[in-house]
Design a protein around this motif. Sequence first.
Motif, mmCIF file in Angstrom:
data_model
loop_
_atom_site.group_PDB
_atom_site.id
_atom_site.type_symbol
_atom_site.label_atom_id
_atom_site.label_comp_id
_atom_site.label_asym_id
_atom_site.label_seq_id
_atom_site.Cartn_x
_atom_site.Cartn_y
_atom_site.Cartn_z
ATOM 1 N N GLY A 225 3.059 1.083 -8.582
ATOM 2 C CA GLY A 225 2.916 2.289 -7.773
ATOM 3 C C GLY A 225 3.295 3.536 -8.544
ATOM 4 N N ASP A 226 4.391 3.455 -9.294
ATOM 5 C CA ASP A 226 4.822 4.589 -10.111
ATOM 6 C C ASP A 226 3.769 4.938 -11.163
ATOM 7 O OD1 ASP A 226 7.166 4.607 -8.640
ATOM 8 O OD2 ASP A 226 8.380 3.670 -10.219
ATOM 9 N N CYS B 111 0.839 -1.202 0.000
ATOM 10 C CA CYS B 111 0.000 0.000 0.000
ATOM 11 C C CYS B 111 0.872 1.248 0.000
ATOM 12 C CB CYS B 111 -0.884 0.027 1.246
ATOM 13 S SG CYS B 111 -1.882 -1.445 1.463
ATOM 14 N N ARG B 112 0.268 2.338 -0.450
ATOM 15 C CA ARG B 112 0.899 3.655 -0.362
ATOM 16 C C ARG B 112 -0.166 4.660 0.046
ATOM 17 N NH1 ARG B 112 4.868 4.516 -5.352
ATOM 18 N NH2 ARG B 112 5.125 6.501 -4.296
ATOM 19 N N ASP C 53 -1.748 8.279 -0.596
ATOM 20 C CA ASP C 53 -1.864 9.301 -1.642
ATOM 21 C C ASP C 53 -2.405 10.568 -0.997
ATOM 22 O OD1 ASP C 53 -2.328 10.870 -3.846
ATOM 23 O OD2 ASP C 53 -3.405 9.328 -4.970
ATOM 24 N N ILE D 184 -1.760 -1.269 -3.795
ATOM 25 C CA ILE D 184 -1.110 -1.432 -5.087
ATOM 26 C C ILE D 184 -1.252 -2.872 -5.584
ATOM 27 C CG2 ILE D 184 1.088 -1.250 -6.339
ATOM 28 C CD1 ILE D 184 -0.039 1.470 -5.381
ATOM 29 N N GLN E 93 6.754 -1.808 -7.494
ATOM 30 C CA GLN E 93 7.259 -0.442 -7.659
ATOM 31 C C GLN E 93 6.729 0.174 -8.950
ATOM 32 O OE1 GLN E 93 9.282 1.393 -5.431
ATOM 33 N NE2 GLN E 93 8.621 3.034 -6.777
#
Length: 70
Positions: free
Chosen positions: A58-59, A18-19, A21, A35, A55
């Motif tokens: 996510g990017d 997860c990230r 935002d 993600i 990665q």
Amino acid sequence: SSDVCSSDLRIAHYRLFCRIDLDAYGEEVPLLVVIDGGRKEYGTAFNVKFYQKIQKMGDEYFSRNPRSIV
């Protein structure tokens, strides 16, 4: 059966990647973005290609605003 499920939980780990935002267009509060997820055997690690895929995903999510939100 419940025995199969509980047995599986002792030998496998499940991970969510997860990230946060903080800048999603049109959103007033931060979003917790899932993600991807994965399953691995207890005591092992995901391989490098798996982490690279996470990665990249996510990017890609953060590359545009408004975001692709499902």
